[in-house]
Scaffold this motif. Structure first.
Motif, PDB file in Angstrom:
ATOM      1  N   ALA A  86       0.829  -1.207   0.000  1.00 17.63           N
ATOM      2  CA  ALA A  86       0.000   0.000   0.000  1.00 17.63           C
ATOM      3  C   ALA A  86       0.858   1.250   0.000  1.00 17.63           C
ATOM      4  O   ALA A  86       0.558   2.240  -0.682  1.00 17.63           O
ATOM      5  CB  ALA A  86      -0.924  -0.006   1.217  1.00 17.63           C
ATOM      6  N   GLN A  87       1.928   1.226   0.768  1.00 11.91           N
ATOM      7  CA  GLN A  87       2.822   2.374   0.843  1.00 11.91           C
ATOM      8  C   GLN A  87       3.558   2.583  -0.480  1.00 11.91           C
ATOM      9  O   GLN A  87       3.746   3.726  -0.929  1.00 11.91           O
ATOM     10  CB  GLN A  87       3.795   2.175   1.994  1.00 11.91           C
ATOM     11  CG  GLN A  87       3.108   2.152   3.361  1.00 11.91           C
ATOM     12  CD  GLN A  87       3.979   1.593   4.464  1.00 11.91           C
ATOM     13  OE1 GLN A  87       5.114   1.194   4.245  1.00 11.91           O
ATOM     14  NE2 GLN A  87       3.433   1.552   5.674  1.00 11.91           N
ATOM     15  N   LEU A  88       3.946   1.488  -1.137  1.00  8.34           N
ATOM     16  CA  LEU A  88       4.583   1.608  -2.443  1.00  8.34           C
ATOM     17  C   LEU A  88       3.613   2.161  -3.482  1.00  8.34           C
ATOM     18  O   LEU A  88       3.997   2.997  -4.319  1.00  8.34           O
ATOM     19  CB  LEU A  88       5.111   0.242  -2.888  1.00  8.34           C
ATOM     20  CG  LEU A  88       6.317  -0.277  -2.120  1.00  8.34           C
ATOM     21  CD1 LEU A  88       6.542  -1.761  -2.415  1.00  8.34           C
ATOM     22  CD2 LEU A  88       7.572   0.514  -2.465  1.00  8.34           C
ATOM     23  N   LEU A  89       2.364   1.724  -3.428  1.00  5.84           N
ATOM     24  CA  LEU A  89       1.350   2.271  -4.327  1.00  5.84           C
ATOM     25  C   LEU A  89       1.169   3.761  -4.087  1.00  5.84           C
ATOM     26  O   LEU A  89       1.060   4.556  -5.034  1.00  5.84           O
ATOM     27  CB  LEU A  89       0.027   1.529  -4.115  1.00  5.84           C
ATOM     28  CG  LEU A  89      -1.190   2.029  -4.894  1.00  5.84           C
ATOM     29  CD1 LEU A  89      -0.970   1.884  -6.391  1.00  5.84           C
ATOM     30  CD2 LEU A  89      -2.447   1.274  -4.478  1.00  5.84           C
ATOM     31  N   THR A  90       1.164   4.148  -2.827  1.00  5.66           N
ATOM     32  CA  THR A  90       1.000   5.561  -2.472  1.00  5.66           C
ATOM     33  C   THR A  90       2.136   6.394  -3.045  1.00  5.66           C
ATOM     34  O   THR A  90       1.907   7.438  -3.678  1.00  5.66           O
ATOM     35  CB  THR A  90       0.928   5.705  -0.942  1.00  5.66           C
ATOM     36  OG1 THR A  90      -0.185   4.961  -0.458  1.00  5.66           O
ATOM     37  CG2 THR A  90       0.780   7.161  -0.533  1.00  5.66           C
ATOM     38  N   LEU A  91       3.371   5.963  -2.840  1.00  2.00           N
ATOM     39  CA  LEU A  91       4.523   6.691  -3.389  1.00  2.00           C
ATOM     40  C   LEU A  91       4.502   6.702  -4.908  1.00  2.00           C
ATOM     41  O   LEU A  91       4.775   7.731  -5.537  1.00  2.00           O
ATOM     42  CB  LEU A  91       5.825   6.067  -2.894  1.00  2.00           C
ATOM     43  CG  LEU A  91       6.245   6.320  -1.450  1.00  2.00           C
ATOM     44  CD1 LEU A  91       7.617   5.676  -1.196  1.00  2.00           C
ATOM     45  CD2 LEU A  91       6.306   7.809  -1.137  1.00  2.00           C
ATOM     46  N   ALA A  92       4.174   5.552  -5.505  1.00  2.00           N
ATOM     47  CA  ALA A  92       4.201   5.442  -6.963  1.00  2.00           C
ATOM     48  C   ALA A  92       3.243   6.409  -7.630  1.00  2.00           C
ATOM     49  O   ALA A  92       3.498   6.876  -8.747  1.00  2.00           O
ATOM     50  CB  ALA A  92       3.862   4.013  -7.378  1.00  2.00           C
ATOM     51  N   CYS A  93       2.150   6.724  -6.936  1.00  2.00           N
ATOM     52  CA  CYS A  93       1.107   7.548  -7.536  1.00  2.00           C
ATOM     53  C   CYS A  93       1.059   8.965  -6.972  1.00  2.00           C
ATOM     54  O   CYS A  93       0.063   9.683  -7.137  1.00  2.00           O
ATOM     55  CB  CYS A  93      -0.241   6.855  -7.385  1.00  2.00           C
ATOM     56  SG  CYS A  93      -0.326   5.291  -8.283  1.00  2.00           S
ATOM     57  N   GLY A  94       2.154   9.386  -6.311  1.00  2.00           N
ATOM     58  CA  GLY A  94       2.293  10.787  -5.932  1.00  2.00           C
ATOM     59  C   GLY A  94       1.954  11.140  -4.513  1.00  2.00           C
ATOM     60  O   GLY A  94       1.973  12.323  -4.154  1.00  2.00           O
ATOM     61  N   GLY A  95       1.647  10.150  -3.667  1.00  2.00           N
ATOM     62  CA  GLY A  95       1.373  10.429  -2.268  1.00  2.00           C
ATOM     63  C   GLY A  95       2.645  10.440  -1.432  1.00  2.00           C
ATOM     64  O   GLY A  95       3.754  10.389  -1.960  1.00  2.00           O
ATOM     65  N   THR A  96       2.474  10.495  -0.124  1.00  2.00           N
ATOM     66  CA  THR A  96       3.602  10.589   0.808  1.00  2.00           C
ATOM     67  C   THR A  96       3.525   9.477   1.835  1.00  2.00           C
ATOM     68  O   THR A  96       2.454   9.208   2.392  1.00  2.00           O
ATOM     69  CB  THR A  96       3.595  11.948   1.535  1.00  2.00           C
ATOM     70  OG1 THR A  96       3.644  12.994   0.564  1.00  2.00           O
ATOM     71  CG2 THR A  96       4.792  12.071   2.475  1.00  2.00           C
ATOM     72  N   VAL A  97       4.672   8.852   2.084  1.00  2.00           N
ATOM     73  CA  VAL A  97       4.808   7.845   3.135  1.00  2.00           C
ATOM     74  C   VAL A  97       5.972   8.256   4.012  1.00  2.00           C
ATOM     75  O   VAL A  97       7.049   8.610   3.516  1.00  2.00           O
ATOM     76  CB  VAL A  97       5.058   6.440   2.550  1.00  2.00           C
ATOM     77  CG1 VAL A  97       5.235   5.411   3.668  1.00  2.00           C
ATOM     78  CG2 VAL A  97       3.924   6.031   1.625  1.00  2.00           C
ATOM     79  N   GLU A  98       5.763   8.224   5.332  1.00  2.00           N
ATOM     80  CA  GLU A  98       6.786   8.662   6.276  1.00  2.00           C
ATOM     81  C   GLU A  98       6.836   7.711   7.462  1.00  2.00           C
ATOM     82  O   GLU A  98       5.905   6.919   7.684  1.00  2.00           O
ATOM     83  CB  GLU A  98       6.454  10.067   6.796  1.00  2.00           C
ATOM     84  CG  GLU A  98       6.336  11.117   5.708  1.00  2.00           C
ATOM     85  CD  GLU A  98       5.822  12.437   6.250  1.00  2.00           C
ATOM     86  OE1 GLU A  98       6.622  13.387   6.292  1.00  2.00           O
ATOM     87  OE2 GLU A  98       4.636  12.506   6.625  1.00  2.00           O
TER      88      GLU A  98
END
Length: 225
Positions: A86-98
């Protein structure tokens, strides 16, 4: 009809999903040197793991996995990202993971459906359900256009939909109590295995229908395509 599955480590496999999906799964194990494909089969699942979604130097297959996720979203391939996935999908599509400000979320925890979930293909009827958690990182900003579906107390972004065929869940619908116990044994986290084992009927009741709906969507899209 086949499902492409990206597995990040041996101890974080398909678990329940191996039976619930009812579809042949091509499991790719990049940690063993297997290449991440440029294109998924009829559906894509990206599983969890200890890596942080940005740790490309230590886990050199992560950029290719993000590329695969982005391409699958763009191509309308039914896609499910779980925890690290889910976090990789978020980063891949322009979101932020911290790194999560609220620390480790672990054990049998409640997730609650948001209003949009009631009309979602996968998550309608969830209400409040128990889910297995094991993560330190958090999806702090969702991709543009993402529809939040599930929330929780410690971390609010527990599940979302992107477009009409991609979903991300922060928790582990695939994890059996035995898998969870193997994680705690390796990490030294104590006192949670019994509660997770007791929660198994609730885990199955909540997440098996979601997995079956995802498999049905894969079959429908593949037939139409």
């Amino acid at each position: 009809m086949r499902m492409t599955v990206i597995e990040h480590e041996a101890g974080a496999g398909l678990g329940y999903l191996a039976d619930w999906l009812g579809l042949p799964c091509d499991v790719v194990r990049p940690y063993l040197g297997e290449p991440v494909p440029e294109r998924a089969a009829d559906g894509l699942i990206v599983l969890g793991g200890e890596a942080a979604a940005w740790e490309d130097d230590d886990h050199p297959w992560l950029p290719a996995t993000r590329d695969l996720l982005r391409a699958s979203v763009e191509q309308g391939v039914p896609t499910l990202g779980i925890c690290l996935g889910a976090q990789l999908l978020t980063l891949a599509c322009g979101g932020t993971v911290e790194r999560g400000a609220a620390g480790l979320e672990v054990g049998a925890c409640a997730v609650t459906a948001l209003p949009a979930a009631e009309h979602d293909v996968l998550f309608h009827g969830i209400g409040t359900a128990v889910a297995i958690q094991y993560h330190r990182d958090a999806m702090t900003r969702l991709p543009e256009g993402a529809v939040p579906l599930l929330t929780g107390t410690q971390y609010p972004n527990q599940g979302y939909r992107l477009g009409d065929s991609a979903w991300a869940v922060q928790f582990h619908p695939e994890a059996t109590p035995a898998i969870f116990a193997s994680w705690t044994a390796a990490s030294g986290v104590q006192g949670l295995d019994e509660a997770v084992a007791a929660a198994e009927p609730g885990l199955i009741a909540a997440w098996r229908p979601v997995a079956e709906r995802f498999a049905a969507l894969v079959k429908t899209r593949a037939t139409v395509g």
